[in-house]
Design a protein around this motif. Sequence first.
Motif, PDB file in Angstrom:
ATOM      1  N   SER A  33      15.218  57.438   6.359  1.00 21.81           N
ATOM      2  CA  SER A  33      16.006  58.454   6.781  1.00 21.81           C
ATOM      3  C   SER A  33      17.344  58.210   6.785  1.00 21.81           C
ATOM      4  CB  SER A  33      15.578  58.443   8.354  1.00 21.81           C
ATOM      5  OG  SER A  33      14.281  58.896   8.406  1.00 21.81           O
ATOM      6  N   ASN A  37      20.254  61.063   5.356  1.00 20.58           N
ATOM      7  CA  ASN A  37      20.890  61.826   6.162  1.00 20.58           C
ATOM      8  C   ASN A  37      22.256  60.993   6.632  1.00 20.58           C
ATOM      9  OD1 ASN A  37      18.769  63.782   7.621  1.00 20.58           O
ATOM     10  ND2 ASN A  37      17.699  61.722   7.261  1.00 20.58           N
ATOM     11  N   TYR A  64      22.384  64.983  13.407  1.00 20.68           N
ATOM     12  CA  TYR A  64      21.620  63.737  12.909  1.00 20.68           C
ATOM     13  C   TYR A  64      20.349  63.831  12.925  1.00 20.68           C
ATOM     14  CZ  TYR A  64      21.060  64.224  18.041  1.00 20.68           C
ATOM     15  OH  TYR A  64      20.612  65.044  19.264  1.00 20.68           O
ATOM     16  N   ARG A  65      19.702  62.974  12.539  1.00 22.81           N
ATOM     17  CA  ARG A  65      18.064  62.790  12.366  1.00 22.81           C
ATOM     18  C   ARG A  65      17.807  61.856  13.606  1.00 22.81           C
ATOM     19  NH1 ARG A  65      12.825  63.569  11.536  1.00 22.81           N
ATOM     20  NH2 ARG A  65      11.876  62.039  10.384  1.00 22.81           N
TER      21      ARG A  65
END
Length: 127
Positions: A33, A37, A64-65
Motif C-alpha cells: 500500500s 499510494n 489516502y489509503r
Amino acid sequence: MSRNILDEAHLHSAIRQKIQDNHSDIVGEVQASIAANDVVVVGMRQNPWPKKARQALDATGIPYRYLEYGSYLGDWRRRLALKMWTGWPTFPMVFVKGVLVGGAEDVKRLIESGELKQMLSGKSAST
C-alpha cells in the motif's frame, strides 16, 4: 538514528525462519500500500486517533489509503508485527511518500506547517 534491534548473528539458526515469517502477510500488505499510494494511514477500530488523522487529511482534501486491522481485543498480535517493523508504538501509523511521519498529532502538525503538501509535491522546504 539507529534502532536497537537484535542482530541476526544473535538469533539461533533454527528460529530465523519463524521470525521472518511472523505475520509477514500484514507487513507485506502495508508495504504494498505504501508503494502504491502517496499517503497511507494504518489504524484499528475503536481507537479515536486513526479517525482524527483521517479527518485531518479529509479536511485538506488529500487522498489516502486507509488500512484497518482489528480492534483493541482483536488482531493485536498481527498489529504487533507492524509495531516491531516500524518501531512506532501506537496507531495510527501515517506514511507519506514511503516515509513514516508518525501518528495523528504528527500529521496535523505537518498539515499546519505546510510540510505535508511540500512532501507530496516533492519540493523541499527550501524551494
